[in-house]
Design an enzyme around this catalytic site. Structure first.
Site, PDB file in Angstrom:
ATOM      1  N   HIS A   1      48.107  42.035  46.096  1.00 46.59           N
ATOM      2  CA  HIS A   1      48.987  40.736  45.585  1.00 46.59           C
ATOM      3  C   HIS A   1      50.264  40.786  45.314  1.00 46.59           C
ATOM      4  CE1 HIS A   1      44.639  39.880  44.805  1.00 46.59           C
ATOM      5  NE2 HIS A   1      45.119  38.606  44.623  1.00 46.59           N
ATOM      6  N   ASP A   2      50.598  41.962  44.580  1.00 41.86           N
ATOM      7  CA  ASP A   2      52.067  42.421  44.286  1.00 41.86           C
ATOM      8  C   ASP A   2      52.272  43.415  44.025  1.00 41.86           C
ATOM      9  OD1 ASP A   2      54.484  41.587  43.838  1.00 41.86           O
ATOM     10  OD2 ASP A   2      54.474  40.505  42.054  1.00 41.86           O
TER      11      ASP A   2
END
Length: 579
Positions: A464-465
């Site tokens: 996701h990050d």
């Protein structure tokens, strides 16, 4: 346009004797007491409780509590509220009810503002694709790839070259190194690209050679191509592992078809691989010639699914590309379009009446009561669920119109979940299934479940990050799942249920309330108000005026909702529904 989401992780696959994963349907977070394949699950149908005195009391609680949620949120979203000036700059000109709109969520704003442009592309793509499919179906992969390259050149500019080169390295590794080493190198390469993209912001041609600096001028509509490339890494890994299982024997087709075709109506009537059910398309290897460069790039860059998914495996996509499934009809596609429009209208109504995103972004919650703080958190989570539902359904609808079937990513409402285990099976379901096939099972599956969830959710967070906040979220989710798993193994047994009788459902309800609170805390940290917001919320509840009263009222309301969820699950069993 910028639609953000991500995944990666190095793995050495563990397989059955045929060289394929043991099951593509074992959930990432498994159900307790699930029957083995080939056996039918015997469950006694319970008597409905909808009209009992107990449930009438629950209805009263919900009838009072549900409007209170909206009244509270409308109250602190009013222009007359003392904190309004702190976040009003985040609001834009609205079109509904004479109110301003909170379009401050960058991800959804990017999608919302570009719906007209995307819809022009959608219509053009579908019209051309249908002509090709009717007139010269053998050229469909080539047409799809050409259209994708034109589309990506517009949105990413010259960076499309970087995407093609990065993907070509993975293809060469999977095809020409091959074996377990090829799979491991594919994972390493894909993960390495994720980290490098994040570290160098997508690279510059000038950093390679000043002679190439002129290419940096052609930036396209979306310069941040590496954000959407995270989905491409999942497809790169899918190709590498599907090809590995194909070259190492794959599934024993004759044995599989003999048992599966007896129970699956789609497979029993299928004349081509694409007409089989989704599970068969995923698990059954294609011919060796299908794993070629044309199909690879067509799969990676397929326009309807390129920006945000839903995620589909190489086997599944390529089987449908040649032979579209019978399950997609004009009627089902149009009904799905109507459902999407209704959800968008619901989202617009909320964005024009409840300004929790702007309040969260500016931390304009000073002086809020515990109830108001909890509503800021709850509605932020609800809007995250709703925006992802809208985005994923839009692109799934686009794929359906092009006769490609994908998984519905949101199979249950966010507010209709009391189990962390079941919650993650129905949130971003296509990603969940990807994780099961390419991460969870190769790491050992259910045999090492308690250990597997930590590397799995670490991988999910990194995808996701690459940030500490997301890592914290991933580890919190993994930790909060363990108590539920322990309770299921210890108390979710027929003997314990029989011993407690009707009290079992009450105790289960209490545990579910605590579980919901834990899930909300983890997701508020990762995707909504962050650590600061959760800290302030907990401070208000513990030390703020009325915190104890709020906690008691919250428990009663959530307990009533949980009992309705239990009965909904029983109703699904009575009607034979599967979610």
């Amino acid at each position: 346009m910028s639609l953000k989401n991500r995944a990666g992780g190095a793995v050495s696959p563990a397989m059955d004797v045929n060289g394929s994963p043991t099951s593509a349907e074992i959930p990432l977070l498994p159900r307790t007491g699930r029957p083995s394949r080939g056996r039918t699950e015997k469950t006694e149908k319970s008597q409905p409780r909808w009209l009992t005195l107990e449930f009438l009391l629950y209805y009263v609680v919900i009838a009072v509590g549900l409007p209170a949620l909206f009244i509270c949120a409308w109250g602190f979203s009013s222009a007359n509220h003392i904190n309004y000036y702190q976040y009003s700059r985040k609001l834009g000109k609205g079109w509904l009810l004479g109110r301003r709109v909170d379009n401050s969520d960058a991800q959804y704003a990017s999608f919302r503002n570009n719906i007209p442009l995307l819809s022009y592309v959608l219509v053009g793509h579908i019209l051309l694709s249908n002509v090709v499919q009717r007139q010269i179906p053998s050229l469909r992969p080539l047409f799809s790839l050409i259209f994708s390259l034109i589309f990506l050149s517009v949105i990413h500019g010259s960076s499309v070259i970087k995407i093609l080169v990065l993907a070509a390295v993975n293809y060469a590794v999977a095809k020409y190194v091959g074996g377990r080493l090829g799979v491991a190198l594919s994972w390493i390469w894909s993960l390495g690209v994720l980290f490098a993209n994040n570290a160098y912001d997508g690279y510059k041609f000038a950093s390679l050679s000043q002679d190439l600096a002129w290419l940096d001028k052609y930036k396209g509509i979306n310069m941040r191509w590496w954000i959407t490339f995270n989905f491409t890494t999942l497809r790169m890994i899918s190709f590498a592992m599907d090809y590995y299982w194909q070259t190492n024997g794959g599934r024993d087709k004759s044995k599989y078809e003999q048992t599966h075709r007896q129970t699956c109506s789609e497979c029993s009537s299928a004349t081509h691989p694409g007409e089989q059910c989704s599970k068969s398309r995923i698990e059954t290897p294609l011919s060796a010639s299908s794993y070629n460069l044309l199909n690879y790039y067509t799969y990676l860059l397929y326009v309807p699914l390129y920006l945000a998914g839903p995620i589909i495996t190489f086997n599944d996509f390529t089987a449908q590309l040649r032979h579209p499934p019978k399950s997609i009809t004009m009627k089902s596609t149009l009904l799905y379009a109507v459902r999407w429009i209704l959800v968008v209208l619901c989202m617009e109504w909320i964005l024009h009446t409840i300004y929790v995103v702007a309040i969260k972004d500016t931390k304009a919650w000073g002086g809020f009561t515990p109830f108001q703080m909890s509503m800021v958190g709850y509605f932020n989570l609800k809007l995250i669920w709703l925006k992802l539902l809208i985005i994923w359904r839009y692109f799934r609808l686009w794929a359906m119109a092009d006769r490609i079937e994908t998984t519905e990513n949101m199979t249950r409402c966010m507010s209709d979940n009391y189990s962390a285990i079941e919650f993650w099976r129905s949130w971003h379901r296509s990603f969940n299934r990807w994780l099961v096939r390419y991460v969870y099972i190769p790491l050992g599956g259910q045999r090492y479940y308690a250990l597997n969830i930590f590397p799995t959710f670490t991988f999910v967070a990194v995808w996701h990050d690459i940030s500490l906040k997301l890592l914290t979220w991933g580890w919190l989710v993994a930790i909060f799942i363990l108590p539920e798993l322990a309770l299921r193994k210890s108390f979710a047994t027929p003997q314990f249920r029989a011993k407690l009788g009707g009290w079992y459902r009450m105790l289960k309800g209490i545990a579910a309330v605590l579980n919901i609170w834990l899930m909300m805390i983890a997701n508020l940290v990762g995707f909504a108000v962050g650590v600061d917001g959760v800290r302030e919320m907990m401070r208000q509840i513990i030390f703020g005026e009325g915190g104890t009263v709020f906690l008691v009222c919250s428990f009663v309301a959530v307990f009533a909702a949980v009992q309705l969820m239990f009965e909904l699950r029983e109703e699904e069993k009575r009607r034979g529904w599967k979610k």
